[in-house]
Design a protein around this motif. Structure first.
Motif, PDB file in Angstrom:
ATOM      1  N   GLY A   1      -3.894   0.153  18.473  1.00 56.47           N
ATOM      2  CA  GLY A   1      -2.651  -0.115  16.807  1.00 56.47           C
ATOM      3  C   GLY A   1      -1.771   0.464  17.588  1.00 56.47           C
TER       4      GLY A   1
ATOM      5  N   ILE B   1      -0.166  -2.370  19.137  1.00 58.92           N
ATOM      6  CA  ILE B   1       0.369  -2.788  18.238  1.00 58.92           C
ATOM      7  C   ILE B   1       1.817  -2.721  17.186  1.00 58.92           C
ATOM      8  CG2 ILE B   1       0.308  -4.436  15.843  1.00 58.92           C
ATOM      9  CD1 ILE B   1      -2.923  -4.172  16.784  1.00 58.92           C
TER      10      ILE B   1
ATOM     11  N   THR C   1       0.455 -11.773  15.697  1.00 58.49           N
ATOM     12  CA  THR C   1      -0.809 -10.709  16.572  1.00 58.49           C
ATOM     13  C   THR C   1      -1.770 -11.930  17.029  1.00 58.49           C
ATOM     14  OG1 THR C   1      -1.718  -9.706  14.971  1.00 58.49           O
ATOM     15  CG2 THR C   1       0.009  -9.112  15.529  1.00 58.49           C
TER      16      THR C   1
ATOM     17  N   ILE D   1      -4.420 -13.051   7.473  1.00 56.67           N
ATOM     18  CA  ILE D   1      -5.280 -12.635   8.317  1.00 56.67           C
ATOM     19  C   ILE D   1      -6.479 -13.756   9.080  1.00 56.67           C
ATOM     20  CG2 ILE D   1      -7.607 -11.443   9.280  1.00 56.67           C
ATOM     21  CD1 ILE D   1      -6.281  -9.131   6.750  1.00 56.67           C
TER      22      ILE D   1
ATOM     23  N   GLN E   1     -11.042  -7.720  10.073  1.00 51.55           N
ATOM     24  CA  GLN E   1     -11.109  -7.705  11.113  1.00 51.55           C
ATOM     25  C   GLN E   1     -10.631  -8.261  12.545  1.00 51.55           C
ATOM     26  OE1 GLN E   1     -14.940  -5.640  12.120  1.00 51.55           O
ATOM     27  NE2 GLN E   1     -14.700  -3.813  11.874  1.00 51.55           N
TER      28      GLN E   1
ATOM     29  N   GLY F   1      -7.719  -9.624  14.793  1.00 52.13           N
ATOM     30  CA  GLY F   1      -6.810 -10.244  15.276  1.00 52.13           C
ATOM     31  C   GLY F   1      -6.075 -10.386  14.960  1.00 52.13           C
TER      32      GLY F   1
ATOM     33  N   ARG G   1      -3.149 -12.221  13.751  1.00 47.84           N
ATOM     34  CA  ARG G   1      -2.796 -12.337  12.593  1.00 47.84           C
ATOM     35  C   ARG G   1      -1.148 -12.401  11.970  1.00 47.84           C
ATOM     36  NH1 ARG G   1      -5.310  -6.574   9.727  1.00 47.84           N
ATOM     37  NH2 ARG G   1      -7.378  -7.150  10.656  1.00 47.84           N
TER      38      ARG G   1
ATOM     39  N   TYR H   1       1.963 -10.600  10.119  1.00 46.16           N
ATOM     40  CA  TYR H   1       2.828  -9.684   9.040  1.00 46.16           C
ATOM     41  C   TYR H   1       4.304  -9.919   8.701  1.00 46.16           C
ATOM     42  CZ  TYR H   1      -1.088  -6.557  11.417  1.00 46.16           C
ATOM     43  OH  TYR H   1      -2.215  -6.448  12.032  1.00 46.16           O
TER      44      TYR H   1
ATOM     45  N   GLU I   1      -5.799  -1.482  12.179  1.00 46.77           N
ATOM     46  CA  GLU I   1      -5.795  -3.355  11.856  1.00 46.77           C
ATOM     47  C   GLU I   1      -6.212  -2.700  10.270  1.00 46.77           C
ATOM     48  OE1 GLU I   1      -5.614  -6.012  14.777  1.00 46.77           O
ATOM     49  OE2 GLU I   1      -7.491  -5.329  14.951  1.00 46.77           O
TER      50      GLU I   1
END
Length: 393
Positions: free
Chosen positions: A76, A79, A96, A124, A161, A163, A165, A167, A184
Motif C-alpha cells: 500500500g 503504491i 498499476t 480493475i 483484489q 493488482g 488497475r 486509477y 487496495e
C-alpha cells in the motif's frame, strides 16, 4: 527497449503512466519491465526495500523513474508513493501492475480502450479465478472481498483484489490510512463513496508456482483486512448510507420519493407497512446515535425495504424530539415510580430527564411500540385502499 505499439501515442496523449511496485520479485521483475516498456516508457518503479537482486536489475533501467525504500513498508505504501510521484510528474492516470508475473502487459490496451469510454472510471482487471493453479486462498479471499465491497458500496464486482488497475489520479481520494495489502481495498471503497465508477475489465492471469513469489501473510493480512472492513462497514452504516439517502431524497424531492419508493415500489403492502413500522419503532426508541445502524441492519436481516425503514426512522427529527421525550416520560411515569416526582411541563431540563431516566426508557419503548403499530396498520389500510381504487379505475 522502447515502446513500439499504437497505444503508446494514446497513453502519451491521455497522460497515462505505469506504476510497478516490487518486493523481492527478482525472478519475474525483468520480464514484467520489458513487457510494459513495449507499450510505454512512462514507468515508475517502486522498490519496496527488496533484499534480493532487485537493485542490480533496476540499475539496467536507470532511465526509468525509480523510488527506493530503505526497508519494506508494504504494498500500500509503495503504491501510495508511486501515485504521489505520478501526480508530481503531471500524469492524469496510473496503471498499476504487480511484478510477480501474474499479469500480462498485453492487457494494457484493454485498459486504454475502457478509459477512452469512461474517463472518470477506476478500472480493475478481472481475473479468471476458476482456472488451473489459482490458489484456493486467493479465490476465497477474492469472494470475501467482493462481498464486503458490495455491502459497503452497493456495487457488485467479480474481482476486487487484482493488482492490475487503472486509477484516475485527479479523482481518487488524496489521503489514505492503510499501508499494506488492505490499501487496495480502501482505495476502491473510498473512491466508490466519492461516486467514482469502479468497474472490472477482463484480463489474463498466470499463477506460476515456480517463479511467482507471494508476500501475502494469511493470518496477519487477513486480520488487517478484517479490521479495515469493520471500520468501513461502520462508516457505511453511520454516514455513507444516510448521506446517499439524503442526496437521493433531495434530488427526487419528497413527493417523488414517496411516490416511487412507497406507492410504486414492487414490495407488497405488508412489507411496506412493516418497513414503516420498523422505522418508526427505531426512530422513537432510545437508541440515540445507533438508530441508522440498527434500522438498516434490521431491514436487511428481516428483508424489508431499507429506504422506507430509514425514511420513517427520522420521525424523531429535531422539532419533534421535545414532544417525544415529554410523551415518553409521561407514559413511563405510569410504570416507574420515583422518589423525586417528575414535573411534567415544557420547562423540563436535561437534568430532570437524567433523574428520571428509567421512566424515559420504559416510556419511550412503550410509545415506540404503540406508534409503530399505529403507523404500520394505518399505512397498510391506506395502501390497500389506494390499490383498490386503482383496480376499480
Amino acid at each position: 527497449m522502447s515502446a513500439s505499439f499504437p497505444e503508446t501515442e494514446r497513453m502519451e496523449q491521455l497522460k497515462v503512466c505505469v506504476i510497478i511496485p516490487t518486493y523481492n520479485n527478482h525472478k519475474t521483475l525483468k520480464r514484467v519491465l520489458d513487457s510494459v516498456l513495449q507499450y510505454t516508457s512512462n514507468v515508475i518503479v517502486v522498490n519496496d526495500g527488496s533484499t534480493d537482486s532487485t537493485n542490480e536489475i533496476l540499475e539496467v533501467y536507470s532511465h526509468l523513474e525509480q523510488i527506493h525504500h530503505t526497508k519494506n513498508t508494504g504494498k500500500g505504501r509503495a503504491i501510495r508513493n508511486g501515485i504521489k510521484k505520478a501526480l508530481e510528474l503531471k500524469y492524469n492516470y496510473a496503471i498499476t501492475i504487480d511484478s510477480d508475473g501474474q499479469h500480462f502487459a498485453s492487457d494494457i490496451p484493454s485498459f486504454i480502450a475502457a478509459l477512452e469510454k469512461d474517463a472518470d472510471a477506476l478500472l480493475i482487471g478481472s481475473r479468471n479465478m476458476t482456472q488451473e493453479n489459482v490458489p484456493k486462498k486467493s479465490s476465497f479471499g477474492n469472494k470475501f472481498s467482493n462481498f464486503w465491497f458490495w455491502f459497503e458500496t452497493g456495487n457488485k464486482l467479480e474481482d476486487t483484489q487484482s493488482g492490475f488497475r487503472l486509477y484516475p489520479l485527479q479523482k481518487i481520494p488524496n489521503r489514505f490510512f492503510t499501508n499494506k495489502f488492505e490499501f487496495e481495498i480502501e482505495i476502491i471503497v473510498r473512491s466508490a463513496w466519492k461516486n467514482i465508477p469502479v468497474k472490472n475489465i477482463p484480463v489474463q492471469v498466470l499463477y506460476d508456482p515456480v517463479e511467482r513469489v507471494s508476500h501475502f501473510r494469511p493470518f496477519k493480512d487477513f486480520t488487517r483486512i478484517s479490521i479495515l472492513n469493520t471500520v468501513l462497514v461502520t462508516i457505511t452504516l453511520i454516514y455513507i448510507k444516510p448521506r446517499n439517502f439524503v442526496q437521493k431524497l433531495k434530488k427526487k424531492g419528497l413527493k417523488k420519493f414517496f411516490l416511487e419508493n412507497v406507492l410504486e415500489s414492487n414490495d407488497s403492502n405488508a412489507r411496506k407497512s412493516f418497513s414503516i413500522a420498523l422505522g418508526v419503532f427505531i426512530g422513537i426508541s432510545p437508541f440515540w446515535g445507533f438508530q441508522t445502524i440498527l434500522v438498516l441492519f434490521l431491514a436487511v436481516l428481516l428483508k424489508l425495504n431499507k429506504a422506507i425503514a430509514f425514511a420513517f426512522s427520522n420521525v424523531s427529527f429535531p422539532p419533534f424530539i421535545p414532544f417525544i421525550i415529554y410523551a415518553s416520560l409521561t407514559i413511563g411515569s405510569y410504570f416507574i415510580t420515583n422518589e423525586k416526582p417528575l414535573i411534567l411541563n415544557m420547562n423540563m431540563t436535561l437534568a430532570d430527564i437524567q433523574k428520571n431516566i428509567m421512566q424515559y426508557v420504559v416510556g419511550s419503548f412503550v410509545l415506540a411500540t404503540f406508534m409503530a403499530i399505529l403507523f404500520g396498520l394505518t399505512s397498510y389500510l391506506l395502501l390497500t385502499l389506494m390499490d383498490n381504487l386503482k383496480n376499480k379505475k
